[in-house]
Design an enzyme around this catalytic site. Structure first.
Site, PDB file in Angstrom:
ATOM      1  N   HIS A 152       1.083  -1.142  -0.219  1.00 25.62           N
ATOM      2  CA  HIS A 152      -0.260   0.051   0.024  1.00 25.62           C
ATOM      3  C   HIS A 152       0.810   0.884  -0.629  1.00 25.62           C
ATOM      4  O   HIS A 152       0.406   2.214  -0.215  1.00 25.62           O
ATOM      5  CB  HIS A 152      -0.981  -0.066   1.335  1.00 25.62           C
ATOM      6  CG  HIS A 152      -2.096   0.443   1.318  1.00 25.62           C
ATOM      7  ND1 HIS A 152      -2.639   1.850   1.546  1.00 25.62           N
ATOM      8  CD2 HIS A 152      -2.912   0.475  -0.140  1.00 25.62           C
ATOM      9  CE1 HIS A 152      -3.729   2.313   1.700  1.00 25.62           C
ATOM     10  NE2 HIS A 152      -4.135   1.770   0.286  1.00 25.62           N
ATOM     11  N   LYS A 154       2.898   4.291  -1.118  1.00 24.78           N
ATOM     12  CA  LYS A 154       2.815   5.948  -2.459  1.00 24.78           C
ATOM     13  C   LYS A 154       3.957   6.549  -2.010  1.00 24.78           C
ATOM     14  O   LYS A 154       3.900   7.193  -1.608  1.00 24.78           O
ATOM     15  CB  LYS A 154       1.404   5.984  -2.315  1.00 24.78           C
ATOM     16  CG  LYS A 154      -0.151   5.206  -1.955  1.00 24.78           C
ATOM     17  CD  LYS A 154      -0.964   6.464  -1.775  1.00 24.78           C
ATOM     18  CE  LYS A 154      -1.916   5.227  -1.521  1.00 24.78           C
ATOM     19  NZ  LYS A 154      -2.348   4.290  -0.166  1.00 24.78           N
ATOM     20  N   ASP A 159      16.469   9.472  -8.251  1.00 22.01           N
ATOM     21  CA  ASP A 159      18.060  10.329  -8.097  1.00 22.01           C
ATOM     22  C   ASP A 159      18.371  10.278  -6.744  1.00 22.01           C
ATOM     23  O   ASP A 159      19.456  10.905  -6.105  1.00 22.01           O
ATOM     24  CB  ASP A 159      18.080  11.719  -8.664  1.00 22.01           C
ATOM     25  CG  ASP A 159      18.545  12.005 -10.004  1.00 22.01           C
ATOM     26  OD1 ASP A 159      18.498  10.932 -10.983  1.00 22.01           O
ATOM     27  OD2 ASP A 159      18.194  12.888 -10.314  1.00 22.01           O
TER      28      ASP A 159
END
Length: 220
Positions: A152, A154, A159
């Site tokens: 779950h 996100k 870089d």
């Protein structure tokens, strides 16, 4: 006295040459020290705007977009710009990923030679409209879970310097309709912690560790 003056002149010239040689490095160091780390907050739903200028393929000729959408800045365009700033690597850890614009941005980075790795949820990657199949087809590395819980997270890491995280699923529904938030943070400690989490999951989801009959394994 003349030899002494000559020696002083030589030393002075050498010192000046050394100073000129190191000046660019010193100026870069001072610029980095003075530059404020990135701190940005985006709120959704985002205004629907044209993003074609941002998603132009490498080598494409710049041209005006004839579409009727507004061409100003939006939360989505700012998120795209943060992603497209990647030059070396991009790590993505996403529950749901079906936004065509964000999918195009990730493929564009891959085409530019940026190393892209994606971790996602096995259930949601199979839904209609998911970008995961297109990313894999383009040659991008993707790994997913194989358990009953959801993957779950996100977040994205650009870089190994910039963290992008928040409540936003990378779906058109979330971008255009839901009340969501995204933080874009340039912070060594936060990036390090999220990168450690990504690497841990990346290794855990190594397909060589998978069982192809997990239900039977649990039944034993």
């Amino acid at each position: 006295m003349r030899p002494l003056r000559w020696q002083v002149a030589v030393v002075a010239a050498a010192g000046l040459a050394l100073a000129l040689e190191t000046l660019p490095a010193v100026l870069r160091w001072l610029w980095v020290r003075r530059r404020r780390p990135r701190r940005e907050v985006l709120f959704f739903p985002s205004q629907v705007t044209c993003t074609e200028a941002l998603l132009r393929s490498p080598g494409a000729t710049p041209s005006g977009c004839p579409c009727s959408l507004p061409h100003g800045e939006s939360s989505l365009s700012r998120l795209l710009s943060a992603l497209l700033a990647a030059r070396v690597s991009l790590e993505l850890c996403l529950f749901a990923f079906s936004s065509p614009q964000l999918g195009r941005a990730v493929q564009l980075l891959h085409q530019r030679g940026v190393r892209v790795r994606v971790v996602t949820d096995c259930d949601y990657m199979a839904l209609n409209g998911s970008q995961i199949g297109l990313l894999r087809k383009a040659g991008i590395q993707v790994r997913h879970d194989q358990d009953l819980g959801y993957m779950h997270h996100k977040f994205a890491i650009v870089d190994r310097k910039v963290l992008i995280t928040g409540s936003l699923n990378w779906t058109t529904q979330a971008i255009q309709n839901n009340r969501e938030n995204v933080l874009i943070v340039e912070d060594e400690e936060y990036v390090r912690l999220f990168l450690e989490e990504f690497e841990r999951i990346w290794e855990e989801f190594n397909p060589t560790r998978f069982s192809f009959f997990p239900q039977k394994e649990r039944a034993r």
